[in-house]
Design an enzyme around this catalytic site. Sequence first.
Site, PDB file in Angstrom:
ATOM      1  N   HIS A  21      -1.995   7.131  -1.172  1.00 14.61           N
ATOM      2  CA  HIS A  21      -3.427   7.278  -1.441  1.00 14.61           C
ATOM      3  C   HIS A  21      -4.025   8.608  -0.944  1.00 14.61           C
ATOM      4  CE1 HIS A  21      -3.496   5.088   2.368  1.00 14.61           C
ATOM      5  NE2 HIS A  21      -3.216   3.961   1.787  1.00 14.61           N
TER       6      HIS A  21
ATOM      7  N   HIS B 253      -0.249  -6.864   9.668  1.00 12.68           N
ATOM      8  CA  HIS B 253      -1.185  -6.027   8.909  1.00 12.68           C
ATOM      9  C   HIS B 253      -1.119  -6.434   7.438  1.00 12.68           C
ATOM     10  CE1 HIS B 253      -3.499  -2.739   7.551  1.00 12.68           C
ATOM     11  NE2 HIS B 253      -2.593  -1.787   7.532  1.00 12.68           N
TER      12      HIS B 253
ATOM     13  N   GLU C 219      -2.350  -4.738   4.737  1.00 11.98           N
ATOM     14  CA  GLU C 219      -2.266  -3.727   3.676  1.00 11.98           C
ATOM     15  C   GLU C 219      -0.962  -3.933   2.893  1.00 11.98           C
ATOM     16  OE1 GLU C 219      -3.039   0.376   4.805  1.00 11.98           O
ATOM     17  OE2 GLU C 219      -3.321   0.922   2.697  1.00 11.98           O
TER      18      GLU C 219
ATOM     19  N   ASP D 151       1.426  -2.346   1.656  1.00 10.83           N
ATOM     20  CA  ASP D 151       2.751  -1.778   1.945  1.00 10.83           C
ATOM     21  C   ASP D 151       3.524  -2.668   2.921  1.00 10.83           C
ATOM     22  OD1 ASP D 151       0.667  -0.875   3.615  1.00 10.83           O
ATOM     23  OD2 ASP D 151       1.760   0.887   4.273  1.00 10.83           O
TER      24      ASP D 151
ATOM     25  N   HIS E  55      -4.622  -0.279  11.506  1.00 10.73           N
ATOM     26  CA  HIS E  55      -5.400   0.653  10.714  1.00 10.73           C
ATOM     27  C   HIS E  55      -6.542  -0.026   9.958  1.00 10.73           C
ATOM     28  CE1 HIS E  55      -4.780   2.343   6.387  1.00 10.73           C
ATOM     29  NE2 HIS E  55      -5.743   3.046   6.908  1.00 10.73           N
TER      30      HIS E  55
ATOM     31  N   ASP F 160       1.030  -0.157  11.951  1.00 13.49           N
ATOM     32  CA  ASP F 160       0.909   1.244  11.513  1.00 13.49           C
ATOM     33  C   ASP F 160       0.953   2.233  12.685  1.00 13.49           C
ATOM     34  OD1 ASP F 160       0.767   0.988   8.753  1.00 13.49           O
ATOM     35  OD2 ASP F 160      -1.406   0.841   8.707  1.00 13.49           O
TER      36      ASP F 160
ATOM     37  N   TYR G  45       0.668  11.828  10.441  1.00 15.00           N
ATOM     38  CA  TYR G  45       0.267  10.426  10.257  1.00 15.00           C
ATOM     39  C   TYR G  45      -1.036  10.144  11.018  1.00 15.00           C
ATOM     40  CZ  TYR G  45       0.925   5.423   9.645  1.00 15.00           C
ATOM     41  OH  TYR G  45       0.773   4.114   9.279  1.00 15.00           O
TER      42      TYR G  45
ATOM     43  N   HIS H  86       6.320   2.085   9.941  1.00 21.15           N
ATOM     44  CA  HIS H  86       6.762   3.229   9.134  1.00 21.15           C
ATOM     45  C   HIS H  86       7.617   4.160   9.994  1.00 21.15           C
ATOM     46  CE1 HIS H  86       4.034   2.388   5.785  1.00 21.15           C
ATOM     47  NE2 HIS H  86       3.026   2.298   6.628  1.00 21.15           N
TER      48      HIS H  86
END
Length: 398
Positions: free
Chosen positions: A24, A78, A80, A82, A145, A164, A192, A225
């Site tokens: 994004h 989380h 989100e 991903d 996040h 994250d 990041y 990540h």
Amino acid sequence: MNPITVKDNIYWVGAVDWDIRDFHGYSTNRGTTYNAFLIIDEKVTLVDTVKHEQKNDLITRIKEIIDPEKIDYIVVNHVEMDHSGTLPEMVDLIKPEKVICSKMGHQALLQHFHHDDWPYMVVKSGDEISLGKHTLSFLETRMLHWPDSMFTYVKEERLLFSSDAFGQHLATSERFDDEVDQAILLEELTKYYANILTLYSPNVKRLLAKIEEMALPIDMIAPDHGVIWRTNPATAIASYAKWCHNQGDGNALIIYDTMWHSTEMMAEAIGTGLRDEGISYKLLNLRHNHRSDVMREVLNASALILGSPTLNNGLLPRMAGFLMYMRGLRPTNKIGAAFGSYGWSGESIKLLNEAMTEMKLDLIDDGFRVKYVPQEGDLSHCVALGHKIGKALKEKKE
Ligand code: FEO
């Protein structure tokens, strides 16, 4: 790639995304990973899932260790996509006894997947659950996040699943911090934070204070990540402790776009002035530097000197887009100044100043504009502007 042992009976079962180049708006030139972890215990537990497209990687890796139907709990640190994109399929496959999430995570899961029939277990900071030999302790980390984010800590192993936080967009065949190039690792950790977390620096500050207050022993940090901090988790924590205070390194960035090289000539002259004052600087032409790489530099900078010619009573589009991106991330505690060329109306300086004022940068000059092409005197003025900014940076440092 097979599952990787993180600790005894704890495995990495995530996915490596070698191909992703845009997250994004953030350029992920080195790809990324979506990390998920499997804890084998009396209650077998999956911590996070992966992006939908990587579903088969997750399932294949789990199957190398255990029949997925033997998993009892799924922890959702989380929501989100991903990290949760594969959740509906995994819930169908596993039929878990519990889907463990924060209060905000519960809401977000309902709003994403519309399943009020899942066996949710809502946890808050300080709650613990025993898996048998392992105890999971939860810590809500709102806005790191998203509002739903939380950490899961494995007490006996001093292992923090940090979602994250402390992540890096870095696709590698290696899974641990001590196995990769340290300069690349720091670059991606910095990028990041700069592009995902700068806006939430006050939350990072509070979280680090809380971790210190809890005297939480941390031997290993496993983010969602990039690589797992096995050898140097302290490096990741120390970096966040620095960045959340928005303390620049005393250097300057000249960030600009140019139409017919006039603004570029001004940028170079300002750089000469900064150099005269002994200030380290970088020239970042937005035509050649992606906004997310520029933000990585902004994180550690102490002065932002923005240049754009006037185009159609406004800014060049790349500068306008960069400002919108940077405004959202709200870097603070920096000196600002504007420059640029113009032909007739000349609004760019005013617009740059307005944007920097809105971002609460410390504007130390009204800005300097030059009609069409700078002459020697104009460039001397730019050098003087560099001197002025350099002196201000030195005063700030004292
Ligand atoms: Fe990696 Fe906020 O998701």
